[in-house]
Design a protein around this motif. Structure first.
Motif, short mmCIF file in Angstrom:
data_model
loop_
_atom_site.label_atom_id
_atom_site.label_comp_id
_atom_site.label_asym_id
_atom_site.label_seq_id
_atom_site.Cartn_x
_atom_site.Cartn_y
_atom_site.Cartn_z
N SER A 255 19.95 -4.14 22.14
CA SER A 255 20.50 -3.48 20.97
C SER A 255 19.65 -3.88 19.78
O SER A 255 19.79 -5.00 19.25
CB SER A 255 21.96 -3.89 20.75
N PRO A 256 18.75 -3.02 19.33
CA PRO A 256 17.83 -3.42 18.27
C PRO A 256 18.51 -3.51 16.91
O PRO A 256 19.50 -2.84 16.65
CB PRO A 256 16.80 -2.30 18.29
N TYR A 257 17.97 -4.32 16.09
CA TYR A 257 18.38 -4.40 14.69
C TYR A 257 17.62 -3.34 13.89
O TYR A 257 18.19 -2.62 13.09
CB TYR A 257 18.07 -5.80 14.17
N THR A 258 16.33 -3.28 14.14
CA THR A 258 15.46 -2.29 13.52
C THR A 258 14.43 -1.86 14.54
O THR A 258 13.96 -2.68 15.33
CB THR A 258 14.73 -2.90 12.30
N MET A 259 14.08 -0.58 14.50
CA MET A 259 12.92 -0.11 15.26
C MET A 259 11.95 0.52 14.29
O MET A 259 12.35 1.16 13.30
CB MET A 259 13.33 0.87 16.35
N GLY A 260 10.67 0.34 14.57
CA GLY A 260 9.69 0.82 13.62
C GLY A 260 8.42 1.28 14.28
O GLY A 260 8.24 1.16 15.51
N TRP A 261 7.55 1.81 13.45
CA TRP A 261 6.22 2.23 13.87
C TRP A 261 5.18 1.52 13.01
O TRP A 261 5.33 1.43 11.78
CB TRP A 261 6.06 3.75 13.71
N PHE A 262 4.15 1.05 13.68
CA PHE A 262 3.00 0.45 13.01
C PHE A 262 1.76 1.18 13.51
O PHE A 262 1.81 1.90 14.52
CB PHE A 262 2.90 -1.05 13.34
N ARG A 263 0.65 0.99 12.84
CA ARG A 263 -0.60 1.58 13.31
C ARG A 263 -1.76 0.63 13.03
O ARG A 263 -1.68 -0.21 12.14
CB ARG A 263 -0.85 2.93 12.65
N GLN A 264 -2.78 0.80 13.84
CA GLN A 264 -3.96 -0.05 13.68
C GLN A 264 -5.20 0.79 13.90
O GLN A 264 -5.42 1.34 14.98
CB GLN A 264 -3.93 -1.21 14.68
N ALA A 265 -6.00 0.88 12.85
CA ALA A 265 -7.28 1.59 12.92
C ALA A 265 -8.37 0.59 13.31
O ALA A 265 -8.22 -0.62 13.10
CB ALA A 265 -7.59 2.23 11.57
N PRO A 266 -9.48 1.08 13.85
CA PRO A 266 -10.56 0.18 14.26
C PRO A 266 -11.03 -0.70 13.09
O PRO A 266 -11.28 -0.20 11.99
CB PRO A 266 -11.67 1.14 14.70
N GLY A 267 -11.11 -2.00 13.35
CA GLY A 267 -11.59 -2.93 12.34
C GLY A 267 -10.59 -3.29 11.26
O GLY A 267 -10.92 -4.01 10.32
N LYS A 268 -9.36 -2.80 11.39
CA LYS A 268 -8.34 -3.07 10.38
C LYS A 268 -7.15 -3.78 11.01
O LYS A 268 -6.95 -3.76 12.22
CB LYS A 268 -7.88 -1.77 9.73
N GLU A 269 -6.35 -4.38 10.15
CA GLU A 269 -5.14 -5.04 10.62
C GLU A 269 -4.05 -4.01 10.92
O GLU A 269 -4.04 -2.91 10.39
CB GLU A 269 -4.64 -6.04 9.57
N ARG A 270 -3.13 -4.43 11.76
CA ARG A 270 -1.99 -3.57 12.07
C ARG A 270 -1.13 -3.45 10.80
O ARG A 270 -0.83 -4.44 10.15
CB ARG A 270 -1.18 -4.17 13.21
N GLU A 271 -0.73 -2.22 10.49
CA GLU A 271 0.02 -1.99 9.26
C GLU A 271 1.31 -1.23 9.51
O GLU A 271 1.41 -0.43 10.45
CB GLU A 271 -0.84 -1.22 8.24
N PHE A 272 2.27 -1.49 8.64
CA PHE A 272 3.57 -0.85 8.72
C PHE A 272 3.45 0.64 8.39
O PHE A 272 2.72 1.02 7.48
CB PHE A 272 4.52 -1.53 7.73
N VAL A 273 4.20 1.47 9.13
CA VAL A 273 4.25 2.90 8.87
C VAL A 273 5.66 3.32 8.47
O VAL A 273 5.87 3.90 7.40
CB VAL A 273 3.79 3.70 10.10
N ALA A 274 6.63 3.01 9.33
CA ALA A 274 8.00 3.44 9.06
C ALA A 274 8.95 2.61 9.92
O ALA A 274 8.54 2.09 10.96
CB ALA A 274 8.19 4.92 9.37
N CYS B 160 5.01 1.40 18.67
CA CYS B 160 6.45 1.30 18.47
C CYS B 160 6.83 -0.17 18.56
O CYS B 160 6.24 -0.92 19.36
CB CYS B 160 7.15 2.11 19.56
N ALA B 161 7.80 -0.57 17.77
CA ALA B 161 8.21 -1.97 17.76
C ALA B 161 9.70 -2.07 17.51
O ALA B 161 10.30 -1.20 16.89
CB ALA B 161 7.44 -2.75 16.70
N ALA B 162 10.27 -3.18 17.98
CA ALA B 162 11.70 -3.42 17.79
C ALA B 162 11.91 -4.88 17.43
O ALA B 162 11.14 -5.75 17.82
CB ALA B 162 12.48 -3.07 19.05
N ARG B 163 12.97 -5.10 16.65
CA ARG B 163 13.20 -6.47 16.21
C ARG B 163 14.68 -6.80 16.17
O ARG B 163 15.54 -5.91 16.10
CB ARG B 163 12.61 -6.68 14.82
N ARG B 164 14.93 -8.08 16.20
CA ARG B 164 16.24 -8.64 15.91
C ARG B 164 16.19 -9.19 14.49
O ARG B 164 15.11 -9.28 13.91
CB ARG B 164 16.56 -9.75 16.91
#
Length: 125
Positions: free
Chosen positions: A30-49, A96-100
Motif C-alpha cells: 500500500s504505497p504512500y506516494t507513487m511517482g515518476w522520475f527520469r534520467q537523461a544520459p549524463g544527468k542525474e535522475r530527476e523528479f517528474v510527477a 516509476c517509483a513508490a515510497r512509504r
C-alpha cells in the motif's frame, strides 16, 4: 517483495503524446506516494510527477507542468503518466517509483523505496 513494471515508452515526434503505465504488485503493498522520475544520459535522475495514494494530491516538476498529467487506479495499484506536447528535452529513461512515509519529500529521489526497471522515451525534433 514489491515489483513495479513500467510500459508505454517509445519514439515520438516533438509535439506528440505518450502514456506511460506502471503496475505495482506485492503482497500487502500500500504505497504512500507513487511517482515518476527520469534520467537523461549524463544527468542525474530527476523528479517528474507524483501522487499521494490517500487524498490524491499531485505534484509536478516545473518543466512538465501543464503538459504532463499523473493519475492512478487505486484498486489495481496502477499509476499513469500522460505526456502531451513532448519536447526533445523530455528524452530520457522514465522510472516509476513508490515510497512509504520518510523524512524526505515526494520530490526527493532518496525518499523512494521501490523502483521499476525504466522505460525509454525518445522525442525527435
Amino acid at each position: 517483495q514489491v515489483q513495479l513494471v513500467e510500459s508505454g515508452g517509445g519514439l515520438v515526434q516533438a509535439g506528440g503524446s505518450l502514456r506511460l503505465s506502471c503496475a505495482a504488485s506485492g503482497r500487502t503493498f500500500s504505497p504512500y506516494t507513487m511517482g515518476w522520475f527520469r534520467q537523461a544520459p549524463g544527468k542525474e535522475r530527476e523528479f517528474v510527477a507524483a501522487t499521494r495514494w490517500s487524498g490524491g494530491s499531485t505534484y509536478y516538476a516545473d518543466s512538465v507542468k501543464g503538459r504532463f498529467t499523473i493519475s492512478r487506479d487505486n484498486a489495481k495499484i496502477l499509476v499513469y503518466l500522460q505526456m502531451n506536447s513532448l519536447k526533445p528535452e523530455d528524452t530520457a529513461v522514465y522510472y516509476c517509483a513508490a515510497r512509504r512515509p520518510t523524512v524526505y519529500s515526494d520530490y526527493d529521489v532518496r525518499g523512494y523505496d521501490y523502483w521499476g526497471q525504466g522505460t525509454q522515451v525518445t522525442v525527435s525534433s
